[in-house]
Motif scaffolding. Structure first.
Motif, PDB file in Angstrom:
ATOM      1  N   THR A  89       1.899  -0.171  -4.784  1.00 15.29           N
ATOM      2  CA  THR A  89       1.904  -1.195  -5.849  1.00 15.29           C
ATOM      3  C   THR A  89       0.987  -2.396  -5.537  1.00 15.29           C
ATOM      4  O   THR A  89       1.455  -3.485  -5.167  1.00 15.29           O
ATOM      5  N   GLU A  91      -1.592  -5.607  -5.848  1.00 14.73           N
ATOM      6  CA  GLU A  91      -1.911  -6.744  -6.741  1.00 14.73           C
ATOM      7  C   GLU A  91      -3.425  -6.824  -6.935  1.00 14.73           C
ATOM      8  O   GLU A  91      -3.903  -7.470  -7.863  1.00 14.73           O
ATOM      9  N   SER A 134      -0.110  -0.804 -12.368  1.00 19.19           N
ATOM     10  CA  SER A 134      -0.267  -2.210 -11.919  1.00 19.19           C
ATOM     11  C   SER A 134      -1.135  -2.957 -12.915  1.00 19.19           C
ATOM     12  O   SER A 134      -2.246  -3.389 -12.589  1.00 19.19           O
TER      13      SER A 134
END
Ligand code: USQ
Length: 382
Positions: A89, A91, A134
């Motif tokens: 996951t 950013e 994401s």
């Protein structure tokens, strides 16, 4: 920040992984060893062996204390992409996972298709994965100054305001590359721009010039942590090649007239440019483009610099103009803008005599590994 580095085993990917962890980010690396495989297939392995990605991560943990998860697999395979994005996951994503060589893309039909399929499929998969897993993640994509080619007007930073029949509009700066590899990068930019407009993803596209160097703040002089150092005609960039040629006593291979001008940067600046872009991200729905280099040289200027510094170290460096295997302008106007990354805070490392001498001295320690037949095999563009 959780940052996924795609192509984390490569010349730039591995140093980027160490740098970002040292600056406090959580990093995972992904690679399928494509670069290693192509070097083996073409018999152009780097100057010294580098440990595999698992071993590198272990070494880095033992010297720094930072842990980096590793995913080995092919990002052209959607099932693998899903697994990576669902497990980590991110950013932010740094996308280096491409066949990176212009000469390789011009070798033959098979190499051309591999470059097209790999580069475009991986870029598309990254976009789809961001959208699905994401959606707020920032993609930092490595593009190339070669997308612009060498037009006879100033090169702007990504965009051009055009006035036509009394009306104005801002377009991507015209692109006209001189290799298939560079053309895949243009296609990547188009894909990203399309999905920025359509899905409001956030993207920074870094138009990078040829990179040189071996050391970063994180490698210090621990050679086990050094990146690949290719000196062959296919995967080696020009300054790295000239350094090895000087040590080997091989006349520096200036292609054609040697007036080809490019924007160069030290590998340390690549890491800082990528980090600065990550830490000050593009907005949702923005394609932000920076020209990533710090100074321009002609090939002749680089050769003369290497000759002067090499001779000071007691080498006998010769320069020889060889028939240009590429189809490119050898004498041209070149004035690209490059203020965006400086505004983000980049402090450039310029090419000094000391930096060159340090590169030459490191390569001298590995002189016995240099295989002369790898230096120049004339991969013809036409
Ligand atoms: N050159 C020589 N002699 C040599 C090798 C190269 O004269 O022995 C010349 C080339 O003809 C070219 C210039 O030096 O005009 C730069 O060549 P390069 O091999 O260092 O760089 P290039 O093939 O353009 O590609 C490299 C990276 C690529 C990146 C690109 C940035 O491999 O990933 O995208 O630099 S740029 O060139 O600005 O597009």
């Amino acid at each position: 920040m959780h940052i996924l580095i795609l192509g984390g085993d490569g010349y730039l990917g591995w140093p980027t992984a160490m740098h970002l962890t040292a600056k406090g980010h959580h990093v995972a690396v992904v690679d399928n060893y494509l670069r290693r495989r192509l070097c083996r297939e073409e018999n152009v392995e780097p100057l010294f062996d580098v440990p595999n990605l698992h071993e590198r991560v272990g070494l880095w943990e033992s010297v720094s204390g930072y842990k980096i998860p590793v995913f080995i697999g092919d990002l052209a395979d959607w099932e693998f992409v899903k697994e990576v994005f669902q497990t980590f996951t991110p950013e932010a994503i740094v996308h280096y996972a491409e066949q990176p060589s212009a000469p390789y893309s011009m070798l033959n039909r098979r190499a051309a298709m591999l470059s097209l399929q790999n580069n475009l499929t991986v870029t598309a998969n990254v976009i789809f994965a961001v959208r699905e897993f994401s959606p707020d993640a920032h993609i930092v994509k490595l593009g190339t100054m070669g997308e612009y080619g060498t037009p006879n007007i100033d090169i702007e930073e990504g965009w051009l305001e055009v006035e036509h029949n009394g009306r104005r509009h801002k377009f991507l700066y015209p692109r006209q590359a001189s290799s298939l590899y560079h053309t895949t990068k243009i296609m990547d930019t188009d894909l990203l721009w399309f999905y920025v407009r359509t899905w409001d993803i956030r993207v920074t596209d870094l138009m990078q010039g040829p990179v040189y160097g071996l050391f970063t703040d994180e490698t210090a002089d621990d050679e086990r942590l050094f990146p690949f150092f290719n000196y062959d005609e296919i995967f080696g960039t020009v300054l790295n090649r000239f350094v090895v040629q000087s040590v080997a006593g091989y006349p520096l291979t200036v292609y054609g007239k040697g007036g080809q001008t490019r924007g160069y940067l030290n590998i340390k600046d690549t890491l800082n440019c990528v980090r600065l872009s990550l830490e000050q991200p593009a907005k949702a729905g923005e394609l932000r483009i920076f020209n990533q280099f710090v100074e321009t040289f002609t090939v002749n200027e680089l050769a003369e610099l290497v000759q002067r510094v090499g001779n000071q170290l007691g080498l006998n460096v010769q320069i020889r103009s060889v028939e240009n295997p590429r189809k490119e302008a050898e004498d041209h106007y070149y004035n690209p803008a490059h203020t965006g990354l400086l505004e983000l805070g980049l402090k450039p490392h310029f090419l000094t005599d000391e930096i060159l001498a340090q590169m030459l001295e490191t390569v001298l320690r590995h002189k016995a590994n240099i295989q002369e037949h790898k230096i120049y095999r004339k991969v013809k563009w036409s």
